[in-house]
Design a protein around this motif. Sequence first.
Motif, short mmCIF file in Angstrom:
data_model
loop_
_atom_site.label_atom_id
_atom_site.label_comp_id
_atom_site.label_asym_id
_atom_site.label_seq_id
_atom_site.Cartn_x
_atom_site.Cartn_y
_atom_site.Cartn_z
N ASP A 90 0.79 -1.23 -0.15
CA ASP A 90 -0.10 -0.04 -0.02
C ASP A 90 0.84 1.49 -0.17
O ASP A 90 0.48 2.27 -0.66
N ASP A 91 2.03 1.28 0.74
CA ASP A 91 2.65 2.52 0.77
C ASP A 91 3.67 2.58 -0.27
O ASP A 91 4.69 3.38 -0.36
N GLY A 92 3.73 1.60 -1.08
CA GLY A 92 4.97 1.71 -2.50
C GLY A 92 6.04 1.13 -2.31
O GLY A 92 6.81 0.94 -3.14
N THR A 93 6.32 0.59 -1.06
CA THR A 93 7.64 -0.28 -0.90
C THR A 93 7.90 -1.27 -1.78
O THR A 93 8.88 -1.52 -2.55
N LEU A 94 6.66 -2.22 -1.90
CA LEU A 94 6.83 -3.47 -2.93
C LEU A 94 7.31 -2.79 -4.33
O LEU A 94 8.13 -3.53 -5.17
N LYS A 95 6.47 -1.88 -5.02
CA LYS A 95 6.79 -1.33 -6.22
C LYS A 95 8.21 -0.83 -6.49
O LYS A 95 8.76 -1.09 -7.45
N ARG A 96 8.79 -0.28 -5.34
CA ARG A 96 10.13 0.16 -5.42
C ARG A 96 10.92 -0.89 -5.30
O ARG A 96 11.76 -0.87 -6.33
N LEU A 97 11.03 -2.03 -4.46
CA LEU A 97 11.63 -2.80 -4.51
C LEU A 97 11.66 -3.93 -5.92
O LEU A 97 12.53 -4.35 -6.49
N TYR A 98 10.44 -4.14 -6.55
CA TYR A 98 10.42 -4.65 -7.90
C TYR A 98 11.17 -3.93 -8.93
O TYR A 98 11.51 -4.64 -9.60
#
Length: 270
Positions: A90-98
């Motif tokens: 939700d806070d975008g951490t996964l998107k940045r790690l991806y």
Amino acid sequence: MTTPALPSTARIGLSRGALELKGYFRETSAVVFTLAMPVILMLIFGSIFKGEVGHTGVDFRQYFAAGIIASGIMSTTFVSLGVSIAQERDDGTLKRLYGTPMPKAAYFIGKTISALVLSLLETLLLFVLGNVLFGLKPPSTPERWLTFAWVFVAGVAVCTLLGIAISSVPRSGRGAAAVLNLPYLVLQFISGVYFTFGDLPSGVRQVGAIFPLKWMCQGLRSALLPDTLLAAEPAHAWEHGRTGLVLAAWGVAGLALCMTTFRWKRRRDG
């Protein structure tokens, strides 16, 4: 010029695990609700419920303590992982790690290491309390230690996979705790944590037997409590083979769900 070799996936995963644990213990609320909640429940219910389980010679508080240990494992894996991953999505951490060169497997290795360490700490803490307050004894033979070990490892593995899989269900990180705690609480009541499993209505037992927590509780009881308790078990047997099969089936199902449903982005990100 020789390009330096990148760290291995395993090494990155270990670093991620250390980072996960460091971040976890910095969040007081997470520590309280994940590690302290089963301890509080053990203290409260252990002081309320007394007496013997049937005519087995086993104190109900010892029976209850074994179930709380299984419940604690589920808390540090299924609930904690599901909530943390949903919040990171939700806070975008996964998107940045991806978008980084980090191997995707390293992220899951880190989460698994964190879940395993926290489960070990939770189990140790609950066992010490159960021993001091209720006389819960460690496994008395090598065979019982082996049973305790494989039930613990299988329980952690299954609940970790299910926690990762269910993290995709909450629509936002803010609602993740409510979404995951509901099935967790229901399963505790129908799996033989707060009540003797054999005393539950037949229909409730049949539903509870579908899910892994019931088998984790039963497996830990078989390692920690005397065989006189078999008189209070519905099958009058520890059913180690069936316990292993049920946990293995849930492990396969959890892995399949992880591979098919896990999302690195929020739904609104496309």
